[in-house]
Design a protein around this motif. Sequence first.
Motif, PDB file in Angstrom:
ATOM      1  N   PRO A  46       0.835  -1.200   0.000  1.00 45.27           N
ATOM      2  CA  PRO A  46       0.000   0.000   0.000  1.00 45.27           C
ATOM      3  C   PRO A  46       0.875   1.257   0.000  1.00 45.27           C
ATOM      4  O   PRO A  46       1.860   1.324   0.728  1.00 45.27           O
ATOM      5  N   ALA A  47       0.540   2.206  -0.845  1.00 44.02           N
ATOM      6  CA  ALA A  47       1.380   3.393  -0.973  1.00 44.02           C
ATOM      7  C   ALA A  47       0.992   4.465   0.024  1.00 44.02           C
ATOM      8  O   ALA A  47       1.782   5.344   0.329  1.00 44.02           O
ATOM      9  N   ARG A  48      -0.210   4.398   0.544  1.00 40.81           N
ATOM     10  CA  ARG A  48      -0.700   5.444   1.429  1.00 40.81           C
ATOM     11  C   ARG A  48       0.199   5.614   2.652  1.00 40.81           C
ATOM     12  O   ARG A  48       0.653   4.639   3.244  1.00 40.81           O
ATOM     13  N   ALA A  49       0.385   6.852   3.018  1.00 40.66           N
ATOM     14  CA  ALA A  49       1.167   7.116   4.219  1.00 40.66           C
ATOM     15  C   ALA A  49       0.415   6.620   5.441  1.00 40.66           C
ATOM     16  O   ALA A  49      -0.805   6.655   5.483  1.00 40.66           O
ATOM     17  N   VAL A  50       1.153   6.126   6.413  1.00 39.02           N
ATOM     18  CA  VAL A  50       0.516   5.745   7.672  1.00 39.02           C
ATOM     19  C   VAL A  50       1.027   6.661   8.774  1.00 39.02           C
ATOM     20  O   VAL A  50       2.152   7.150   8.731  1.00 39.02           O
ATOM     21  N   THR A  51       0.171   6.881   9.771  1.00 40.11           N
ATOM     22  CA  THR A  51       0.563   7.734  10.884  1.00 40.11           C
ATOM     23  C   THR A  51      -0.222   7.313  12.110  1.00 40.11           C
ATOM     24  O   THR A  51      -0.855   6.269  12.116  1.00 40.11           O
ATOM     25  N   VAL A  52      -0.150   8.114  13.153  1.00 36.01           N
ATOM     26  CA  VAL A  52      -0.902   7.829  14.378  1.00 36.01           C
ATOM     27  C   VAL A  52      -2.107   8.762  14.382  1.00 36.01           C
ATOM     28  O   VAL A  52      -1.935   9.979  14.294  1.00 36.01           O
ATOM     29  N   SER A  53      -3.302   8.203  14.473  1.00 35.09           N
ATOM     30  CA  SER A  53      -4.484   9.064  14.454  1.00 35.09           C
ATOM     31  C   SER A  53      -4.512   9.897  15.737  1.00 35.09           C
ATOM     32  O   SER A  53      -3.891   9.552  16.741  1.00 35.09           O
ATOM     33  N   GLU A  54      -5.267  10.986  15.685  1.00 33.48           N
ATOM     34  CA  GLU A  54      -5.271  11.906  16.828  1.00 33.48           C
ATOM     35  C   GLU A  54      -5.682  11.224  18.124  1.00 33.48           C
ATOM     36  O   GLU A  54      -5.195  11.561  19.197  1.00 33.48           O
ATOM     37  N   ILE A  91       8.915   3.607  15.104  1.00 35.92           N
ATOM     38  CA  ILE A  91       8.623   5.040  15.158  1.00 35.92           C
ATOM     39  C   ILE A  91       7.130   5.199  15.427  1.00 35.92           C
ATOM     40  O   ILE A  91       6.707   5.954  16.289  1.00 35.92           O
ATOM     41  N   LEU A  92       6.342   4.417  14.678  1.00 30.65           N
ATOM     42  CA  LEU A  92       4.904   4.323  14.934  1.00 30.65           C
ATOM     43  C   LEU A  92       4.699   3.083  15.792  1.00 30.65           C
ATOM     44  O   LEU A  92       5.333   2.053  15.545  1.00 30.65           O
ATOM     45  N   PRO A  93       3.821   3.147  16.779  1.00 26.23           N
ATOM     46  CA  PRO A  93       3.616   1.983  17.631  1.00 26.23           C
ATOM     47  C   PRO A  93       3.210   0.759  16.812  1.00 26.23           C
ATOM     48  O   PRO A  93       2.310   0.839  15.974  1.00 26.23           O
ATOM     49  N   GLY A  94       3.912  -0.358  16.996  1.00 28.10           N
ATOM     50  CA  GLY A  94       3.555  -1.604  16.338  1.00 28.10           C
ATOM     51  C   GLY A  94       4.020  -1.722  14.898  1.00 28.10           C
ATOM     52  O   GLY A  94       3.745  -2.726  14.248  1.00 28.10           O
ATOM     53  N   VAL A  95       4.710  -0.722  14.368  1.00 28.03           N
ATOM     54  CA  VAL A  95       5.168  -0.778  12.975  1.00 28.03           C
ATOM     55  C   VAL A  95       6.694  -0.780  12.968  1.00 28.03           C
ATOM     56  O   VAL A  95       7.324   0.149  13.477  1.00 28.03           O
ATOM     57  N   ARG A 217      11.654  16.025  14.639  1.00 30.15           N
ATOM     58  CA  ARG A 217      11.743  15.885  13.190  1.00 30.15           C
ATOM     59  C   ARG A 217      10.409  15.388  12.666  1.00 30.15           C
ATOM     60  O   ARG A 217       9.494  15.120  13.439  1.00 30.15           O
ATOM     61  N   ASP A 218      10.342  15.258  11.357  1.00 29.70           N
ATOM     62  CA  ASP A 218       9.148  14.676  10.766  1.00 29.70           C
ATOM     63  C   ASP A 218       9.552  13.449   9.967  1.00 29.70           C
ATOM     64  O   ASP A 218      10.729  13.247   9.652  1.00 29.70           O
ATOM     65  N   VAL A 219       8.566  12.614   9.682  1.00 29.50           N
ATOM     66  CA  VAL A 219       8.791  11.445   8.833  1.00 29.50           C
ATOM     67  C   VAL A 219       7.576  11.250   7.944  1.00 29.50           C
ATOM     68  O   VAL A 219       6.487  11.742   8.243  1.00 29.50           O
ATOM     69  N   HIS A 220       7.782  10.513   6.864  1.00 32.52           N
ATOM     70  CA  HIS A 220       6.696  10.023   6.018  1.00 32.52           C
ATOM     71  C   HIS A 220       6.868   8.518   5.977  1.00 32.52           C
ATOM     72  O   HIS A 220       7.844   8.033   5.400  1.00 32.52           O
ATOM     73  N   ILE A 221       5.966   7.813   6.629  1.00 30.19           N
ATOM     74  CA  ILE A 221       6.044   6.357   6.643  1.00 30.19           C
ATOM     75  C   ILE A 221       4.983   5.822   5.699  1.00 30.19           C
ATOM     76  O   ILE A 221       3.811   6.204   5.794  1.00 30.19           O
ATOM     77  N   ASP A 222       5.415   4.999   4.758  1.00 28.67           N
ATOM     78  CA  ASP A 222       4.471   4.514   3.757  1.00 28.67           C
ATOM     79  C   ASP A 222       3.708   3.305   4.288  1.00 28.67           C
ATOM     80  O   ASP A 222       3.950   2.824   5.399  1.00 28.67           O
ATOM     81  N   GLY A 223       2.769   2.831   3.470  1.00 30.81           N
ATOM     82  CA  GLY A 223       1.883   1.757   3.899  1.00 30.81           C
ATOM     83  C   GLY A 223       2.609   0.465   4.221  1.00 30.81           C
ATOM     84  O   GLY A 223       2.061  -0.417   4.891  1.00 30.81           O
ATOM     85  N   ILE A 239       4.973  13.724  13.173  1.00 33.30           N
ATOM     86  CA  ILE A 239       5.968  14.417  13.994  1.00 33.30           C
ATOM     87  C   ILE A 239       6.551  13.456  15.026  1.00 33.30           C
ATOM     88  O   ILE A 239       5.821  12.705  15.683  1.00 33.30           O
ATOM     89  N   VAL A 240       7.867  13.501  15.125  1.00 37.75           N
ATOM     90  CA  VAL A 240       8.608  12.528  15.916  1.00 37.75           C
ATOM     91  C   VAL A 240       9.508  13.261  16.924  1.00 37.75           C
ATOM     92  O   VAL A 240      10.163  14.240  16.575  1.00 37.75           O
ATOM     93  N   ALA A 241       9.512  12.777  18.166  1.00 40.33           N
ATOM     94  CA  ALA A 241      10.407  13.327  19.190  1.00 40.33           C
ATOM     95  C   ALA A 241      11.268  12.191  19.720  1.00 40.33           C
ATOM     96  O   ALA A 241      10.742  11.168  20.169  1.00 40.33           O
ATOM     97  N   ASN A 242      12.563  12.343  19.637  1.00 42.68           N
ATOM     98  CA  ASN A 242      13.512  11.287  20.034  1.00 42.68           C
ATOM     99  C   ASN A 242      13.126   9.924  19.450  1.00 42.68           C
ATOM    100  O   ASN A 242      13.188   8.892  20.134  1.00 42.68           O
ATOM    101  N   GLY A 243      12.719   9.914  18.207  1.00 38.90           N
ATOM    102  CA  GLY A 243      12.494   8.658  17.501  1.00 38.90           C
ATOM    103  C   GLY A 243      11.094   8.082  17.611  1.00 38.90           C
ATOM    104  O   GLY A 243      10.811   7.053  16.995  1.00 38.90           O
ATOM    105  N   LYS A 244      10.206   8.694  18.371  1.00 40.21           N
ATOM    106  CA  LYS A 244       8.842   8.177  18.533  1.00 40.21           C
ATOM    107  C   LYS A 244       7.831   9.214  18.066  1.00 40.21           C
ATOM    108  O   LYS A 244       7.975  10.414  18.367  1.00 40.21           O
ATOM    109  N   ALA A 245       6.786   8.743  17.379  1.00 44.10           N
ATOM    110  CA  ALA A 245       5.743   9.648  16.917  1.00 44.10           C
ATOM    111  C   ALA A 245       4.841  10.036  18.084  1.00 44.10           C
ATOM    112  O   ALA A 245       4.343   9.163  18.800  1.00 44.10           O
ATOM    113  N   TYR A 246       4.646  11.313  18.269  1.00 51.40           N
ATOM    114  CA  TYR A 246       3.711  11.857  19.266  1.00 51.40           C
ATOM    115  C   TYR A 246       3.804  11.145  20.611  1.00 51.40           C
ATOM    116  O   TYR A 246       2.830  10.555  21.088  1.00 51.40           O
ATOM    117  N   PRO A 247       4.948  11.178  21.262  1.00 48.68           N
ATOM    118  CA  PRO A 247       5.070  10.491  22.546  1.00 48.68           C
ATOM    119  C   PRO A 247       4.582  11.365  23.712  1.00 48.68           C
ATOM    120  O   PRO A 247       4.329  12.557  23.549  1.00 48.68           O
TER     121      PRO A 247
END
Length: 488
Positions: A46-54, A91-95, A217-223, A239-247
């Motif tokens: 899947p090409a869609r970017a993945v992230t952590v929902s709000e 970077i994303l939990p579980g990914v 920093r920021d990242v773009h993580i693909d599907g 958005i990532v702080a010390n390697g983790k997204a939205y910690p």
Amino acid sequence: MATRRTALGAGLGVLGATLTTGAALLPTALRHRAEGEPARTGTKAPARAVTVSETDRFRVAMPVPPVLRPVSTRGGRDVYDITMRPAECEILPGVRTGVLTYNGSFPGPTIKARSGRPVVVRQRNRLTMPTSVHLHGAAVTQENDGDPMDTIAPGADRIYHYPNRQPHASLWYHDHAHHMEAEHVYRGLSGSYLLTDSVEQALPLPSGPYDVPVALRDVHIDGAGDLAFSMGDPERTTIVANGKAYPYFRVAARKYRFRLLNSSNIRAFDLRLSDGSDIIRIGSDGGLLPRPHTTDRVFLSSGERADVVIDFSRYPVGTEIVLENSAPPGDLARIGQVLRFDVDRTAPDASRVPSVLRSLPRLPEPTGERTVKLTMAPPQAFMDDKVYDPGRIDAFVRYGASEVWTVVNANEVFPHNFHMHLVQFRILERNGQTPPPSDAGLKDTVNLMPGETVKLQATFDRYRGTYVYHCHMLDHSAMGMMATMKIG
Ligand code: C2O
Ligand code: CU
Ligand code: CU
């Protein structure tokens, strides 16, 4: 704002298509992912970017990168071993995401150094690409500066000598291999290097566990869970702080010092606390400011650092405060939150922010002036209308000179910034005016919004040799917005 976003998106989107190097550079092992992860169920790639929902944010603690232990402290110097190698991290939990690391750590381990005590780092390149390690903000000899052309071949080792003959400062090290710096740093090759001295140590600032480096920093993580890389990608919106997204980060109701570093390739951060309360800015790229100043906003372009104190004693235990960002690109829903401070206990606090932090050396009379013009017309980016050519000297500087450089961002839509190797400079003027407090202190990187002009003064009395200066929006420097000065 909409106009600028559109322009960035359009211009660079096309570029992305032509210059994407992305996954092609990574060994197959890095591209492989475990099955059954949420991001990839059902589809092949899947090409869609993945992230952590709000609603799923702030479920992972922000780690503090490990402090690197020297392999030797004999002979009055600290010797370190670092291996550059691929690794996987969440970077994303579980990914599981493949990254390039210093010693397997994302971001890299922190090196703690002291002025007057040399550091020697043996860097072992166990990646499949040449690398070059630059200590950003440091005055080192040309051979140890991590010049773009002075690379470490895959499989080879290289020893870097850092004399630390300069005052305290929150420095950082990162890759600088020609044309590859953007992708390498994006994939993880950066870490903090905190240099202290007796001036800083004598101050009653928050210290020990209350002095925390935070690399943003920021990242773009693909599907598929991979870090997607294309030049100028506007989809880097996680958005990532010390390697983790939205910690989240648990804090006691007392003062903390945070060493903020913007290690993004191109993203700027415009930071504030969600309740709009005070942030005490105490330091900049080149160490402490002469005096602290209280603000509610901290702006950091790529490569810049801000040393801040936040006093959580004003909050009752149980309070949650989000560090927010408002700088584009991206939807505020994606980029508007950075990390959450959870006040979970009380703690004694003997720390203070004194009204005078340090004194800076008087600026000498300038001995000369020059101008530098930054422009970009993707897929190329220019310094004084020229694309970087490592074989060309763009500025001859007399050893010992103290020069005023007028740096102009001649683009109407693209922000840029300006970084010089070797020196810490002072900002004299911004757009013909006295610079704002955020430009105070010693700087090695300065932001320039479209159309802005900054006058800075740098003194070249450290080492002779050739060193680069460039836009630190690394996708831009990799496209050519870099030049060479020769001090001699
Ligand atoms: Cu942080 Cu030449 O760079
Ligand atoms: Cu640098
Ligand atoms: Cu730029």
